[in-house]
Design an enzyme around this catalytic site. Sequence first.
Site, PDB file in Angstrom:
ATOM      1  N   GLU A 478       0.819  -1.127  -0.118  1.00  0.00           N
ATOM      2  CA  GLU A 478       0.027  -0.180  -0.192  1.00  0.00           C
ATOM      3  C   GLU A 478       1.094   1.347   0.149  1.00  0.00           C
ATOM      4  O   GLU A 478       0.651   2.243  -0.509  1.00  0.00           O
ATOM      5  CB  GLU A 478      -0.865  -0.078   1.207  1.00  0.00           C
ATOM      6  CG  GLU A 478      -1.755  -1.161   1.103  1.00  0.00           C
ATOM      7  CD  GLU A 478      -2.581  -1.469  -0.114  1.00  0.00           C
ATOM      8  OE1 GLU A 478      -2.758  -0.299  -0.992  1.00  0.00           O
ATOM      9  OE2 GLU A 478      -3.170  -2.402  -0.514  1.00  0.00           O
ATOM     10  N   ALA A 612     -18.019  -4.364  -6.905  1.00  0.00           N
ATOM     11  CA  ALA A 612     -18.291  -3.069  -6.181  1.00  0.00           C
ATOM     12  C   ALA A 612     -17.114  -2.340  -6.133  1.00  0.00           C
ATOM     13  O   ALA A 612     -17.203  -1.243  -5.272  1.00  0.00           O
ATOM     14  CB  ALA A 612     -18.533  -3.539  -4.554  1.00  0.00           C
ATOM     15  N   GLY A 613     -15.928  -2.656  -6.728  1.00  0.00           N
ATOM     16  CA  GLY A 613     -14.878  -1.799  -6.874  1.00  0.00           C
ATOM     17  C   GLY A 613     -14.447  -1.594  -8.292  1.00  0.00           C
ATOM     18  O   GLY A 613     -15.206  -1.735  -9.153  1.00  0.00           O
ATOM     19  N   TYR A 615     -12.261  -3.210 -10.128  1.00  0.00           N
ATOM     20  CA  TYR A 615     -11.447  -4.353 -11.013  1.00  0.00           C
ATOM     21  C   TYR A 615     -12.406  -4.995 -11.981  1.00  0.00           C
ATOM     22  O   TYR A 615     -11.886  -6.056 -12.573  1.00  0.00           O
ATOM     23  CB  TYR A 615     -11.109  -5.224 -10.080  1.00  0.00           C
ATOM     24  CG  TYR A 615      -9.560  -4.553  -9.496  1.00  0.00           C
ATOM     25  CD1 TYR A 615      -8.270  -4.839 -10.027  1.00  0.00           C
ATOM     26  CD2 TYR A 615      -9.570  -3.750  -8.158  1.00  0.00           C
ATOM     27  CE1 TYR A 615      -7.255  -4.277  -9.439  1.00  0.00           C
ATOM     28  CE2 TYR A 615      -8.598  -3.144  -7.680  1.00  0.00           C
ATOM     29  CZ  TYR A 615      -7.288  -3.463  -8.224  1.00  0.00           C
ATOM     30  OH  TYR A 615      -6.093  -2.979  -7.949  1.00  0.00           O
TER      31      TYR A 615
END
Length: 694
Positions: A478, A612-613, A615
């Site tokens: 991250e 929901a993202g 990708y």
Amino acid sequence: MSSDNPLLSRTGLPAFDAIKPEHIEPAVTAILKECAEHLATAEAAELGHWDSVMTPLANIDLLFEYGWSPVNHLLGVGNSDELRKAHEAMLPQIVNFSLELKQSKPLYERFCALRDSADWKNMSSAQHRILTQAILSAEQAGIALEGPERQRFNEIAQSLSQIASDFSNNVLDETKAWHLDITAKEDAQGLPVSFRNMAAAAWSEAEENKDAAPATPQDGPWRVKLDAPSFGPFMEHGTNRDLREQAYRAYVTRASSGDKDNTPLIDQLLKLRQEKCTLLGYENFAALSLSRKMAADAAAVQKMSDDLLAASFEGGKKELQEVTALANENGHVGDLAHWDVAFWAERLREQRYAFTDEELRPYFSLERVLDGLYSLCHRLFGITVKSADEKAKVWHKDVRYCEVFNEQGQHIAGFFLDPYSRPENKRGGAWMNDCIGRAVTATETRLPVAHLICNGTPPVGGTPSLMTFREVETLFHEFGHGLQHMLTTVDLRDVAGISGVEWDAVELPSQFMENWCYHRPTLLGMAIHHETGEVLPDELFEKICKARTYRAASTLLRQLQFGMTDMTLHSTFDPNGAESVFDAHAKIAEKTSPLPPLPENRFLCAFSHIFAGGYAAGYYSYKWAEVLSADAFSAFEEAGLDDEAAVAATGRKFRDTVLSEGGSRHPMDIYRDFRGREPNTDALLRHSGLASAS
């Protein structure tokens, strides 16, 4: 504007501690009114004049950055029923304005006029990218549609936005709702001390147990949950097979029944995505998605998947056989079930490499790991990280704020770090989001600020946060995303940092940073026992490096299964046909997994990345970028990892290309400037121990 509404701020850092659900409706109403005025100004701008169009659009971005982005952020890290209701109440208006912006014909005409103007040849590559992407974005937002088709397109956009929100909330609710309480001491045999500490605390903190005597790590009770820090260790160490089966079945059937069932949402979503593509003239959603990716087309993605599958499938079969053999030697009869694999794989890893995740934990306290990470970034990129907690208002007491300085001592960026799991209101996984984007105008310079979110093991009592090695890798990952956001030198915010970077290239810096967890000076510089001060022994370091390739084929096959399922659902799968999405997933699993999934597996109901993202038809990006990241790290290997000067020089080159240029140029062009050539899969297969199989 009301000065006491934190969502109406325009400067500094968002006041996260002051944002309440009741602030959302008045703030959104006010910013949408102001946004409409800026849009009208842009639509009336002089043709062929960059600033006249782009300045009001930048003002709109700023309003959303302070008035709406914090709301979305808090949904991920501090979810509540009240926040959800307030968010959902205003979401349709946000989507409406977004469509109005993307479907504005006057704006589209002005973008095209700039592209076709005599000034085009004098514009920077960043400006070219902004205009090209804006024109494509408008076309993919239905700019050419009229009448009923336009109306239907907009209805679909509203529905897709709501479905994504509902899907995510269902997964969060189902993850939070399930638990398994262990009350018998014999059922807790084998569970690590760190797990017992966390699981006893989870039991004691539950509302229904608030009046009971607190649980203890030694005697329990212990509560198992479905978030990663709890579920993962339990599956690896829980000796009671029946309890492992209960947890596993709960995990792979999350959000697949009752009023939280995501199955109908998946079906609706795939149908709506296909209908949207038909309206836009694309064959399927994969074609739409890949039109804005680094990969040229579905064939390029398929080739990568086929190459990696060929290099890993036989290895995956062999790895399963090895784990099964160990289980059989220790009294297990017959084949392994899904809830056995992680347990026996961990026993084989302990036997083969003679260490456990739990042995490593005491060496990886969060503070030491952060010191090591910041020291590495100083060596590679010349930056210095300093704590600045007093300058920020945070959403939880565990969140910290830091500032980043360059080699000349100039403040260039900042970041929030939210390191620990909070399953009651924080979604699982780990991610980086931009809080503030870099932008330089005639009147100001706005420095980039990142959100770095992990779900690591929290401190318990007087024991600090002790991380698994995977949690260390995740933090480095991250932070890699954060570096690309924070070290950008691009002045135009639409292509600064991660903005404008093709989705399948955006994982390059993050996966690149994970490689340093296996670099001796870096790891030994931060792997220091939190009680004794002892540095991680050399023999343990060597075992970690050897264990890096442990079950590498199985790990690769799992990622290929996810990516190939995603591409199938968004390309050849017929959402109106007789076959279910679960049938489609099962067929791909047969090709990619030596152990086919349970017939009742409903993993897709919790596959938030694609439902929901961001990708959708892009999950392959993890592997695509891993090829890039391994190849990029091999540049440091070639320079000589023990040569400090060479490592620093290569690090500065990586900083000044991949991390600095963001979305201002095509990622392949930037990569070639760094590496001197295009990437290949050699380094990835070598790092994974699969080179001979290819």
